[in-house]
Design a protein around this motif. Sequence first.
Motif, PDB file in Angstrom:
ATOM      1  N   ARG A 113      -7.110  -6.251  -2.480  1.00  0.00           N
ATOM      2  CA  ARG A 113      -6.380  -5.502  -3.516  1.00  0.00           C
ATOM      3  C   ARG A 113      -5.583  -6.416  -4.428  1.00  0.00           C
ATOM      4  O   ARG A 113      -5.338  -6.083  -5.583  1.00  0.00           O
ATOM      5  CB  ARG A 113      -5.458  -4.464  -2.840  1.00  0.00           C
ATOM      6  CG  ARG A 113      -6.214  -3.451  -1.956  1.00  0.00           C
ATOM      7  CD  ARG A 113      -5.277  -2.370  -1.412  1.00  0.00           C
ATOM      8  NE  ARG A 113      -4.120  -2.928  -0.766  1.00  0.00           N
ATOM      9  CZ  ARG A 113      -3.725  -2.686   0.490  1.00  0.00           C
ATOM     10  NH1 ARG A 113      -4.406  -1.850   1.257  1.00  0.00           N
ATOM     11  NH2 ARG A 113      -2.645  -3.260   0.973  1.00  0.00           N
ATOM     12  N   SER A 127      -6.064  -6.456   3.013  1.00  0.00           N
ATOM     13  CA  SER A 127      -5.174  -6.166   1.890  1.00  0.00           C
ATOM     14  C   SER A 127      -5.337  -7.180   0.755  1.00  0.00           C
ATOM     15  O   SER A 127      -4.983  -6.896  -0.389  1.00  0.00           O
ATOM     16  CB  SER A 127      -3.724  -6.121   2.362  1.00  0.00           C
ATOM     17  OG  SER A 127      -3.390  -7.334   2.984  1.00  0.00           O
ATOM     18  N   MET A 138      -4.229  -3.785  14.684  1.00  0.00           N
ATOM     19  CA  MET A 138      -5.216  -2.750  14.342  1.00  0.00           C
ATOM     20  C   MET A 138      -6.220  -2.549  15.480  1.00  0.00           C
ATOM     21  O   MET A 138      -6.575  -1.419  15.821  1.00  0.00           O
ATOM     22  CB  MET A 138      -5.985  -3.166  13.081  1.00  0.00           C
ATOM     23  CG  MET A 138      -5.165  -3.077  11.817  1.00  0.00           C
ATOM     24  SD  MET A 138      -6.160  -3.611  10.406  1.00  0.00           S
ATOM     25  CE  MET A 138      -4.866  -3.940   9.216  1.00  0.00           C
ATOM     26  N   SER A 142      -8.727 -11.049   4.689  1.00  0.00           N
ATOM     27  CA  SER A 142      -7.593 -10.151   4.953  1.00  0.00           C
ATOM     28  C   SER A 142      -7.819  -8.890   4.122  1.00  0.00           C
ATOM     29  O   SER A 142      -7.955  -8.980   2.895  1.00  0.00           O
ATOM     30  CB  SER A 142      -6.297 -10.860   4.535  1.00  0.00           C
ATOM     31  OG  SER A 142      -5.270  -9.928   4.313  1.00  0.00           O
ATOM     32  N   ALA A 180       0.832  -1.198   0.000  1.00  0.00           N
ATOM     33  CA  ALA A 180       0.000   0.000   0.000  1.00  0.00           C
ATOM     34  C   ALA A 180       0.867   1.248   0.000  1.00  0.00           C
ATOM     35  O   ALA A 180       1.870   1.324   0.714  1.00  0.00           O
ATOM     36  CB  ALA A 180      -0.909  -0.010   1.221  1.00  0.00           C
ATOM     37  N   TYR A 203      -3.597   0.960   4.916  1.00  0.00           N
ATOM     38  CA  TYR A 203      -4.799   0.503   5.627  1.00  0.00           C
ATOM     39  C   TYR A 203      -4.374   0.054   7.021  1.00  0.00           C
ATOM     40  O   TYR A 203      -3.523  -0.821   7.151  1.00  0.00           O
ATOM     41  CB  TYR A 203      -5.416  -0.638   4.808  1.00  0.00           C
ATOM     42  CG  TYR A 203      -6.166  -1.696   5.576  1.00  0.00           C
ATOM     43  CD1 TYR A 203      -7.262  -1.359   6.386  1.00  0.00           C
ATOM     44  CD2 TYR A 203      -5.808  -3.045   5.474  1.00  0.00           C
ATOM     45  CE1 TYR A 203      -7.957  -2.351   7.071  1.00  0.00           C
ATOM     46  CE2 TYR A 203      -6.504  -4.033   6.143  1.00  0.00           C
ATOM     47  CZ  TYR A 203      -7.567  -3.681   6.955  1.00  0.00           C
ATOM     48  OH  TYR A 203      -8.249  -4.664   7.620  1.00  0.00           O
ATOM     49  N   SER A 248      -1.380  -8.300  11.982  1.00  0.00           N
ATOM     50  CA  SER A 248      -1.963  -6.991  11.686  1.00  0.00           C
ATOM     51  C   SER A 248      -3.365  -6.805  12.272  1.00  0.00           C
ATOM     52  O   SER A 248      -3.669  -5.738  12.811  1.00  0.00           O
ATOM     53  CB  SER A 248      -1.934  -6.711  10.186  1.00  0.00           C
ATOM     54  OG  SER A 248      -2.398  -7.804   9.471  1.00  0.00           O
TER      55      SER A 248
END
Length: 314
Positions: free
Chosen positions: A136, A133, A183, A131, A12, A16, A179
Amino acid sequence: MATTACAHPNIALIKYWGKSARPGNYPAAPSLSITLDALLTTTEVRNCEEADRIFFDDVEVPDAKVLACLADLRDVYAIPYLEVHTSNNFPTAAGLASSASGFAALIAAINAHCDLGLDPHAQSDRARRASGSAARSVFGGFVALDGPNWVARQVLDAEAWPLKTVIAVTTSEKKSVASSEGMQLSEATSPYYSAWVTSTATDFKSALAMVEARDFDALAALAEFSCLKMHGLMLSTNPGLLYWNPATIACLHAIRELRQQGIPVFFTVDAGPQVKAVCLPEAENDVQSTLQSIAGVERVLTTGLGQGARIVVP
Ligand code: PMV
């Protein structure tokens, strides 16, 4: 009969970090990424008898996130028990986005194997649930993930602005805090969290315009800002999330120095100690040799921009 798919990780440029409260693993803010060609996850699925079985590099690992992803799909689709074999040509879970390529490849493989008929946007929705990410990595080139639907879309294809990325691997060890967990901790404890969410929406809009205009210098400044802001948020989490090691920091300084000398390169770092230096093609050799010479850099990988998730034809 087995079906094999592959997908690339993405990194990224607008990060995010943080989820909305709504079920379905929706991000709290939009993100913008590039898909990387040289790093690859390959996933094969085949029917099996009594229960799902997951293998990484031929070693059976009952991975909870993969099993949950299969259970989530079965809530909606008739899917038999599956044997899943996955391998990566790069270090797993060390901040090189293996979960992104992993879930994008898994969804693509299951979609074809079980004839689910999902188009890439619907695959992105399923991948995001596993997930954020991964949504993407379903697409190649420059990819945006934003509301209201929170499925990814391609902004530019890989050939339209062929940037290079030089990755400095500073350790191959697994990261300490995953992650999703990180987060949640940031949202619960960082005094900066709401400012991060609001300002990321603004950064995302600006970055889209910069990518469309192929404005490297503006994107360089904004991507470093987004990266350092995310790591500032991580550091302000309690207990602090410190993903960097000394070699990570040495790389950041070296990349800034190169840019001051007029070399078109900027850095970004995810939830791990690896540094990704994004550059124009003419800067690739300088960036590679600079990062290679830094103490603590184990190896350097160079990649262009890649395609989205796809079926591998035998
Ligand atoms: O998709 P996850 O849960 O692995 O989170 C990815 C988070 C970062 O890599 C740090 C940032 C990003 O946008 O990819």
